[in-house]
Scaffold this motif. Structure first.
Motif, PDB file in Angstrom:
ATOM      1  N   LEU A   1       0.812  -1.224   0.000  1.00 51.35           N
ATOM      2  CA  LEU A   1       0.000   0.000   0.000  1.00 51.35           C
ATOM      3  C   LEU A   1       0.842   1.268   0.000  1.00 51.35           C
ATOM      4  O   LEU A   1       0.374   2.322  -0.434  1.00 51.35           O
ATOM      5  CB  LEU A   1      -0.958  -0.005   1.195  1.00 51.35           C
ATOM      6  CG  LEU A   1      -2.082  -1.046   1.111  1.00 51.35           C
ATOM      7  CD1 LEU A   1      -2.848  -1.119   2.419  1.00 51.35           C
ATOM      8  CD2 LEU A   1      -3.043  -0.705  -0.029  1.00 51.35           C
TER       9      LEU A   1
ATOM     10  N   ASP B   1       3.162   1.985  -1.895  1.00 53.89           N
ATOM     11  CA  ASP B   1       3.356   2.401  -3.284  1.00 53.89           C
ATOM     12  C   ASP B   1       2.203   3.260  -3.791  1.00 53.89           C
ATOM     13  O   ASP B   1       2.331   3.959  -4.798  1.00 53.89           O
ATOM     14  CB  ASP B   1       3.501   1.175  -4.197  1.00 53.89           C
ATOM     15  CG  ASP B   1       4.824   0.452  -3.969  1.00 53.89           C
ATOM     16  OD1 ASP B   1       5.738   1.084  -3.400  1.00 53.89           O
ATOM     17  OD2 ASP B   1       4.925  -0.727  -4.337  1.00 53.89           O
ATOM     18  N   TYR B   2       1.069   3.202  -3.104  1.00 54.25           N
ATOM     19  CA  TYR B   2      -0.116   3.952  -3.541  1.00 54.25           C
ATOM     20  C   TYR B   2      -0.452   5.099  -2.584  1.00 54.25           C
ATOM     21  O   TYR B   2      -1.568   5.619  -2.591  1.00 54.25           O
ATOM     22  CB  TYR B   2      -1.315   3.003  -3.680  1.00 54.25           C
ATOM     23  CG  TYR B   2      -1.027   1.882  -4.649  1.00 54.25           C
ATOM     24  CD1 TYR B   2      -0.944   2.124  -6.017  1.00 54.25           C
ATOM     25  CD2 TYR B   2      -0.780   0.590  -4.186  1.00 54.25           C
ATOM     26  CE1 TYR B   2      -0.640   1.102  -6.903  1.00 54.25           C
ATOM     27  CE2 TYR B   2      -0.476  -0.432  -5.068  1.00 54.25           C
ATOM     28  CZ  TYR B   2      -0.405  -0.163  -6.432  1.00 54.25           C
ATOM     29  OH  TYR B   2      -0.101  -1.172  -7.314  1.00 54.25           O
TER      30      TYR B   2
ATOM     31  N   LYS C   1      -6.671  -5.295  -5.139  1.00 55.08           N
ATOM     32  CA  LYS C   1      -6.323  -5.359  -6.564  1.00 55.08           C
ATOM     33  C   LYS C   1      -7.566  -5.518  -7.430  1.00 55.08           C
ATOM     34  O   LYS C   1      -7.675  -4.930  -8.514  1.00 55.08           O
ATOM     35  CB  LYS C   1      -5.363  -6.525  -6.824  1.00 55.08           C
ATOM     36  CG  LYS C   1      -3.917  -6.229  -6.467  1.00 55.08           C
ATOM     37  CD  LYS C   1      -3.031  -7.424  -6.786  1.00 55.08           C
ATOM     38  CE  LYS C   1      -1.557  -7.107  -6.536  1.00 55.08           C
ATOM     39  NZ  LYS C   1      -0.706  -8.298  -6.793  1.00 55.08           N
TER      40      LYS C   1
ATOM     41  N   LYS D   1      -9.362   9.042  -2.679  1.00 59.27           N
ATOM     42  CA  LYS D   1      -8.153   8.272  -2.383  1.00 59.27           C
ATOM     43  C   LYS D   1      -8.217   6.912  -3.067  1.00 59.27           C
ATOM     44  O   LYS D   1      -7.230   6.450  -3.666  1.00 59.27           O
ATOM     45  CB  LYS D   1      -8.006   8.095  -0.863  1.00 59.27           C
ATOM     46  CG  LYS D   1      -6.667   7.516  -0.434  1.00 59.27           C
ATOM     47  CD  LYS D   1      -5.537   8.488  -0.713  1.00 59.27           C
ATOM     48  CE  LYS D   1      -4.196   7.948  -0.309  1.00 59.27           C
ATOM     49  NZ  LYS D   1      -3.088   8.824  -0.701  1.00 59.27           N
TER      50      LYS D   1
ATOM     51  N   HIS E   1      -7.537   7.297  -6.698  1.00 62.23           N
ATOM     52  CA  HIS E   1      -6.107   7.475  -6.962  1.00 62.23           C
ATOM     53  C   HIS E   1      -5.399   6.119  -7.000  1.00 62.23           C
ATOM     54  O   HIS E   1      -4.574   5.856  -7.883  1.00 62.23           O
ATOM     55  CB  HIS E   1      -5.477   8.365  -5.886  1.00 62.23           C
ATOM     56  CG  HIS E   1      -3.983   8.398  -5.922  1.00 62.23           C
ATOM     57  ND1 HIS E   1      -3.271   9.074  -6.896  1.00 62.23           N
ATOM     58  CD2 HIS E   1      -3.057   7.802  -5.109  1.00 62.23           C
ATOM     59  CE1 HIS E   1      -1.979   8.905  -6.686  1.00 62.23           C
ATOM     60  NE2 HIS E   1      -1.817   8.136  -5.612  1.00 62.23           N
ATOM     61  N   ILE E   2      -5.744   5.261  -6.039  1.00 64.84           N
ATOM     62  CA  ILE E   2      -5.146   3.920  -6.010  1.00 64.84           C
ATOM     63  C   ILE E   2      -5.513   3.159  -7.277  1.00 64.84           C
ATOM     64  O   ILE E   2      -4.676   2.517  -7.913  1.00 64.84           O
ATOM     65  CB  ILE E   2      -5.616   3.144  -4.751  1.00 64.84           C
ATOM     66  CG1 ILE E   2      -5.108   3.838  -3.483  1.00 64.84           C
ATOM     67  CG2 ILE E   2      -5.148   1.695  -4.791  1.00 64.84           C
ATOM     68  CD1 ILE E   2      -5.740   3.309  -2.210  1.00 64.84           C
TER      69      ILE E   2
ATOM     70  N   SER F   1      -3.601   4.318 -10.265  1.00 66.19           N
ATOM     71  CA  SER F   1      -2.217   3.855 -10.174  1.00 66.19           C
ATOM     72  C   SER F   1      -2.103   2.385 -10.554  1.00 66.19           C
ATOM     73  O   SER F   1      -1.074   1.937 -11.056  1.00 66.19           O
ATOM     74  CB  SER F   1      -1.682   4.053  -8.749  1.00 66.19           C
ATOM     75  OG  SER F   1      -1.762   5.405  -8.372  1.00 66.19           O
ATOM     76  N   MET F   2      -3.174   1.627 -10.322  1.00 61.27           N
ATOM     77  CA  MET F   2      -3.183   0.197 -10.654  1.00 61.27           C
ATOM     78  C   MET F   2      -3.572  -0.052 -12.112  1.00 61.27           C
ATOM     79  O   MET F   2      -3.562  -1.189 -12.570  1.00 61.27           O
ATOM     80  CB  MET F   2      -4.176  -0.547  -9.755  1.00 61.27           C
ATOM     81  CG  MET F   2      -3.739  -0.676  -8.319  1.00 61.27           C
ATOM     82  SD  MET F   2      -4.988  -1.566  -7.364  1.00 61.27           S
ATOM     83  CE  MET F   2      -4.159  -1.700  -5.788  1.00 61.27           C
TER      84      MET F   2
END
Length: 749
Positions: free
Chosen positions: A152, A154-155, A178, A195, A198-199, A202-203
């Protein structure tokens, strides 16, 4: 790992560790020196090797420290570091002696054995097969937590939130996130849609993902609830989602259908408008209507002559003379299952409530008194001479759900309140969800008396509860409208009623309690307010600058809004000092001694009340939106802010919770609901018509007990009186009560 200063070394000592949020102060041995490091480091133990990124900081008391932003653990490599690691208590059941025996047996392979073949630990003296398996399970859990924290990071998810996520999903954490990171917005308090989005980005999750669209719909509905709505018109909702996500309307319609089928939202059409509700608000409105009508259906017969005789006796006992509508209120309270009493300041609500209480006690009724906030409950206690509780305390607040979306009470349908009569004051402040929780805990046969001023601003939370109950005409209502002689001597009360009926207030009446100071330039308004608070009013009214005077303003962001005024007032009333610690967060500087306000309900935070010897004499949980206090201490080493509230509750806030506090030298008029202040100062200069309205001015004026001072422009005051515009809320309790009442009447025919 991210860019920054990187260190790698062995954790030799844990100086401080907070289990709840993972905040840690530790000693780390690098190649040539030992350092002190601080940060959110869940599950860290002596003997572990870590690689960390952060920055060097100089603490005013403790000197050089390395502040860790992110980190990863590396496996202890030497026999000595493995033994130190196990001896630290990292695994429940392994102490120093056992750690020594295990490491002597398995040497450098110790951690691999514990992780992959824990049953082999049975070969060590003092370890049974059951204990060996338990050791393996604990080690497995710790490894899973470490992996979740690292994943987490990383995010942009902090270790503190990673701990919350791991507690919720356990070993499935990474897999579930995921597949659908948007579930975090539903399940983890403090992680919202933005938030999670955003994650997801990023994935590499697609912008048109159905998970994303459904999460956005629920986010918009939640945001509208924060603005007071219990539903959104579908067309407006779709436009908002489209604007947020920049996707096609058709995809939104499909997501709406999916949410309906999953029973996460409810849709209905009224007056040719399709309404969309979060399920919780739909059921809450249904239940409020049903329960109110059930309670109202139970009525007591009382002979009119006997009632008048009781009322005459109360007047004689208390040395009072009740007006006709006050007598009516007392009679109705004795016969109806539910009664609403509404009226403005000076119309005798307190006298009426006390008369009703006296009459109920003459008949040996058990009575409970409640109000929405601590301040309102305190005022009710002072006015009646009997203990009044906040509604949350009356219902025995238990906890807040992990997602932060619902509160839980010990008092409910299975464990109802035990009373003959429940009287609730300041009901204009009660929102839909709180009213629903209250009514769930009341059984038919218990009488409910709702008291409030329907002309005040509506509740901060969703709904228009008091106004809708009155407008439905399904519940008996008594309106108190006569201003009593003593109250009529107060310019505050006279002007409040003038404002409420559309007349301009009379300003600067000699020897009265309502003042106006003309200031044309906004900076002059601020200067005058500072002068009033620091010197003129304390001298004139013999009062405290901070405790007794409250600045109320219509807006948050403007030259005369909350943010600008608080900066100026903090500088004037609590300036920097070498003995006062400070902490900046969200561009707000908090200083020891500052006046602060809690700006959201926190049902889980602990509080204590201390006696003069600093010994705790009471404790509990829950601090609520609008509670005001002073910063007692900022503890930089433990990263805590300690606040004592007006009701003597002392709360320790972690730095991670500081977004729940803001300066309160000036607050918005909305936030002032339910409270009274000896002196109120109102900067009234300019602003948008949506905010500068009659009921906003009325609410502000009625917050003052001794004096009101308006600083600004008289023409703006007049414009506010002329502006009858009220904040339009999408709420439907009125419709629910009417529907159920009509259905009930039909069944009686």
């Amino acid at each position: 790992m991210d860019n920054g200063v990187i260190i790698e070394g062995l954790v030799t000592d844990l100086i401080y560790h907070n289990e709840e949020n993972g905040y840690t102060v530790c000693e780390i041995e690098l190649e040539e020196e030992k350092i002190i490091a601080v940060g959110i480091l869940p599950g860290l133990h002596p003997g572990e090797n870590i690689k960390a990124i952060g920055e060097w900081k100089i603490h005013p008391t403790y000197g050089d420290q390395f502040s860790i932003d992110s980190y990863e653990k590396t496996t202890p490599k030497t026999v000595q570091s493995i033994e130190k690691y196990l001896a630290s208590g990292v695994i429940k059941g392994i102490g120093p002696a056992l750690a020594k025996r295990i490491v002597q047996k398995f040497k450098e392979e110790t951690l691999n054995i514990i992780e992959q073949q824990p049953e082999k630990l049975e070969e060590v003296k003092g370890v049974s097969l059951t204990k060996a398996q338990q050791i393996g399970e604990v080690f497995h859990d710790q490894r899973e937590l470490r992996q979740v924290v690292i994943f987490l990071q990383d995010y942009g998810i902090t270790p503190a939130y990673a701990m919350k996520i791991y507690k919720k999903y356990r070993e499935q954490s990474i897999e579930l996130i995921k597949v659908n990171p948007y579930r975090l917005a539903d399940d983890i308090h403090g992680i919202g849609f933005k938030k999670a989005d955003h994650i997801a980005k990023s994935m590499g999750i697609e912008p048109g993902s159905h998970h994303r669209i459904k999460a956005a719909i629920k986010y918009i509905l939640s945001q509208s609830a924060a603005n007071g709505d219990t539903f959104q018109p579908e067309e407006l909702l779709k436009k908002k989602v489209e604007g947020l996500l920049e996707i096609e309307i058709e995809l939104i319609e499909n997501a709406l259908l999916e949410l309906q089928m999953a029973k996460q939202i409810y849709c209905e059409t009224r007056q040719d408008v399709k309404r969309v509700y979060l399920m919780s608000f739909y059921y809450a409105e249904i239940n409020i209507a049903k329960k109110l009508l059930e309670l109202a259906d139970v009525q007591d017969e009382m002979d009119v002559k006997e009632a008048e005789k009781f009322i005459d006796q109360i007047e004689k006992n208390n040395g009072i003379s009740l007006a006709n509508n006050q007598r009516e209120a007392v009679r109705e309270a004795m016969t109806n299952g539910v009664l609403v009493i509404t009226g403005g300041p000076g119309t005798g609500k307190t006298t009426t409530i006390n008369s009703i209480i006296s009459m109920l006690e003459m008949q040996d009724n058990d009575i409970l008194l409640a109000a929405p906030t601590g301040r309102a409950a305190k005022r009710m206690t002072e006015a009646t001479g009997r203990e009044a509780l906040t509604i949350h305390r009356l219902l025995e607040i238990n906890a807040f759900s992990e997602s932060g979306n619902s509160q839980m009470f010990n008092r409910n349908e299975e464990n109802p309140l035990e009373a003959d009569v429940i009287i609730v004051d300041e009901v204009s402040m009660v929102d839909t969800m709180l009213m629903n929780s209250l009514l769930k805990a009341i059984v038919p046969g218990t009488r409910l008396l709702l008291v409030g001023d329907v002309d005040q601003l509506p509740s901060v939370g969703p709904g228009n509860v008091l106004k809708d109950i009155i407008a439905s005409e399904g519940i008996p209502v008594v309106r108190l409208n006569e201003i009593f002689r003593q109250a009529g001597e107060s310019a505050i009360i006279i002007n409040a009623h003038r404002i409420n009926t559309g007349e301009y207030p009379e300003l600067n009446i000699k020897d009265k309690d309502f003042f106006f100071m003309k200031r044309s330039v906004q900076e002059e308004v601020i200067g005058t307010i500072i002068q009033l608070i620091k010197t003129r009013l304390p001298k004139f009214a013999k009062c405290s600058s901070i405790e007794d005077i409250q600045v109320l303003t219509p807006m948050r962001k403007s030259p005369l809004g909350v943010e600008r005024l608080n900066e100026a007032l903090q500088e004037a009333l609590n300036p920097p000092h070498k003995n006062k610690k400070e902490k900046e967060f969200r561009h707000v500087l908090l200083r020891e001694g500052d006046k602060v306000m809690q700006i959201k309900n926190n049902y889980n935070i602990s509080w204590k009340i201390y006696n003069k010897y600093d010994y705790p004499i009471d404790e509990g949980v829950g601090i609520f939106n609008g509670d005001v206090g002073r910063v007692k201490e900022i503890n930089e080493r433990l990263e805590k802010v300690i606040v004592q509230f007006d009701d003597k509750k002392v709360v320790e806030y972690d730095y991670s919770n500081m977004d729940e506090l803001e300066l309160a030298y000036a607050i918005t008029i909305h936030k002032s609901q339910g409270s009274e202040h000896p002196i109120v100062i109102l900067p009234i200069h300019s602003g948008p018509p949506m905010l500068m309205s009659r009921n906003l001015l009325y609410t502000a004026v009625t917050r003052a007990k001794r004096y009101v001072v308006i600083v600004g422009l008289e023409e703006t005051v007049k414009r506010m009186v002329d502006n009858r515009r009220e904040i339009n809320r999408y709420a439907s309790l009125n419709d629910r009560i009417k529907d159920m009442n009509e259905l009930h009447q039909m069944t009686l025919k």
